[in-house]
Design a protein around this motif. Structure first.
Motif, PDB file in Angstrom:
ATOM      1  N   ALA A   9     -70.802  84.970  38.760  1.00  0.00           N
ATOM      2  CA  ALA A   9     -69.633  85.455  38.379  1.00  0.00           C
ATOM      3  C   ALA A   9     -68.816  83.993  38.533  1.00  0.00           C
ATOM      4  CB  ALA A   9     -69.267  86.598  39.028  1.00  0.00           C
ATOM      5  N   ASP A  10     -67.701  84.012  37.747  1.00  0.00           N
ATOM      6  CA  ASP A  10     -66.857  82.838  37.843  1.00  0.00           C
ATOM      7  C   ASP A  10     -65.632  83.093  37.799  1.00  0.00           C
ATOM      8  OD1 ASP A  10     -67.210  83.458  35.230  1.00  0.00           O
ATOM      9  OD2 ASP A  10     -67.172  81.414  34.707  1.00  0.00           O
ATOM     10  N   GLN A  35     -57.010  83.152  31.066  1.00  0.00           N
ATOM     11  CA  GLN A  35     -57.070  81.774  31.187  1.00  0.00           C
ATOM     12  C   GLN A  35     -58.546  81.184  31.332  1.00  0.00           C
ATOM     13  OE1 GLN A  35     -54.497  79.711  30.010  1.00  0.00           O
ATOM     14  NE2 GLN A  35     -53.830  81.797  29.668  1.00  0.00           N
ATOM     15  N   LYS A  36     -59.426  81.891  32.028  1.00  0.00           N
ATOM     16  CA  LYS A  36     -60.592  81.593  32.254  1.00  0.00           C
ATOM     17  C   LYS A  36     -61.543  81.547  30.870  1.00  0.00           C
ATOM     18  CE  LYS A  36     -63.956  84.227  33.630  1.00  0.00           C
ATOM     19  NZ  LYS A  36     -65.012  85.096  34.164  1.00  0.00           N
ATOM     20  N   LYS A  97     -64.509  78.531  40.276  1.00  0.00           N
ATOM     21  CA  LYS A  97     -65.553  78.581  41.047  1.00  0.00           C
ATOM     22  C   LYS A  97     -66.568  79.606  40.759  1.00  0.00           C
ATOM     23  CE  LYS A  97     -65.740  79.898  46.093  1.00  0.00           C
ATOM     24  NZ  LYS A  97     -64.845  80.129  47.417  1.00  0.00           N
ATOM     25  N   VAL A  98     -67.743  79.347  40.850  1.00  0.00           N
ATOM     26  CA  VAL A  98     -68.814  80.125  40.373  1.00  0.00           C
ATOM     27  C   VAL A  98     -69.561  80.853  41.838  1.00  0.00           C
ATOM     28  CG1 VAL A  98     -71.069  80.178  39.685  1.00  0.00           C
ATOM     29  CG2 VAL A  98     -69.097  78.724  38.629  1.00  0.00           C
ATOM     30  N   PHE A  99     -69.638  82.152  41.548  1.00  0.00           N
ATOM     31  CA  PHE A  99     -70.437  82.966  42.940  1.00  0.00           C
ATOM     32  C   PHE A  99     -71.801  83.333  42.045  1.00  0.00           C
ATOM     33  CE2 PHE A  99     -65.915  83.518  43.239  1.00  0.00           C
ATOM     34  CZ  PHE A  99     -65.763  83.670  44.691  1.00  0.00           C
ATOM     35  N   ILE A 106     -74.348  87.140  48.273  1.00  0.00           N
ATOM     36  CA  ILE A 106     -73.687  86.354  47.452  1.00  0.00           C
ATOM     37  C   ILE A 106     -73.262  85.179  47.992  1.00  0.00           C
ATOM     38  CG2 ILE A 106     -71.022  86.341  46.458  1.00  0.00           C
ATOM     39  CD1 ILE A 106     -71.224  89.379  46.449  1.00  0.00           C
ATOM     40  N   ALA A 107     -73.545  84.041  47.189  1.00  0.00           N
ATOM     41  CA  ALA A 107     -73.461  82.693  47.715  1.00  0.00           C
ATOM     42  C   ALA A 107     -72.335  82.157  46.799  1.00  0.00           C
ATOM     43  CB  ALA A 107     -74.461  81.748  47.538  1.00  0.00           C
TER      44      ALA A 107
END
Length: 119
Positions: A9-10, A35-36, A97-99, A106-107
């Protein structure tokens, strides 16, 4: 609910010059998710002619997409709402940011600064 959760997810978000997260909707009249999508569209235009997925984008490609997003987004700033977010805002930054899910947890990757503007 959900039958499947993605492993990634980002998020795209805005901060002030000290990296304090600010409400995008209040400042620009548009949501972070909208906006993403604009950011990802710009990134696709950079990566797809090279036959690459946006997930494999290089930091400089993300910065280029962020610069194009900033050209569209920063002019929409509602300066009168800056006082409502508290503190003295002297600049704005856009981060991507990417998860990811790794071994069931979750990293969080490091956020990448993709655009900024001094006020």
């Amino acid at each position: 609910m959900y039958s499947h959760l993605d492993k990634e997810a980002d998020v795209l978000y805005v901060t002030d010059q000290t990296d304090r997260v600010l409400p995008m909707e209040k400042l620009f009249g548009t949501s972070s998710s909208t906006q993403k999508k604009v950011f990802i569209t710009e990134l696709k235009e950079i990566c797809n002619p090279k036959g690459r997925d946006t997930r494999d984008a290089l930091p400089e490609e993300r910065s280029a997409a962020g610069a194009k997003l900033g050209e569209k987004l920063f002019p929409k700033l509602k300066p009168h709402n800056l006082a409502q977010v508290g503190g003295e805002v002297k600049g704005l930054r856009l981060y991507y940011k990417v998860f990811t899910v790794e071994s069931g947890t979750i990293a969080t990757g490091a956020p990448q600064l993709v655009a900024e503007k001094a006020l």
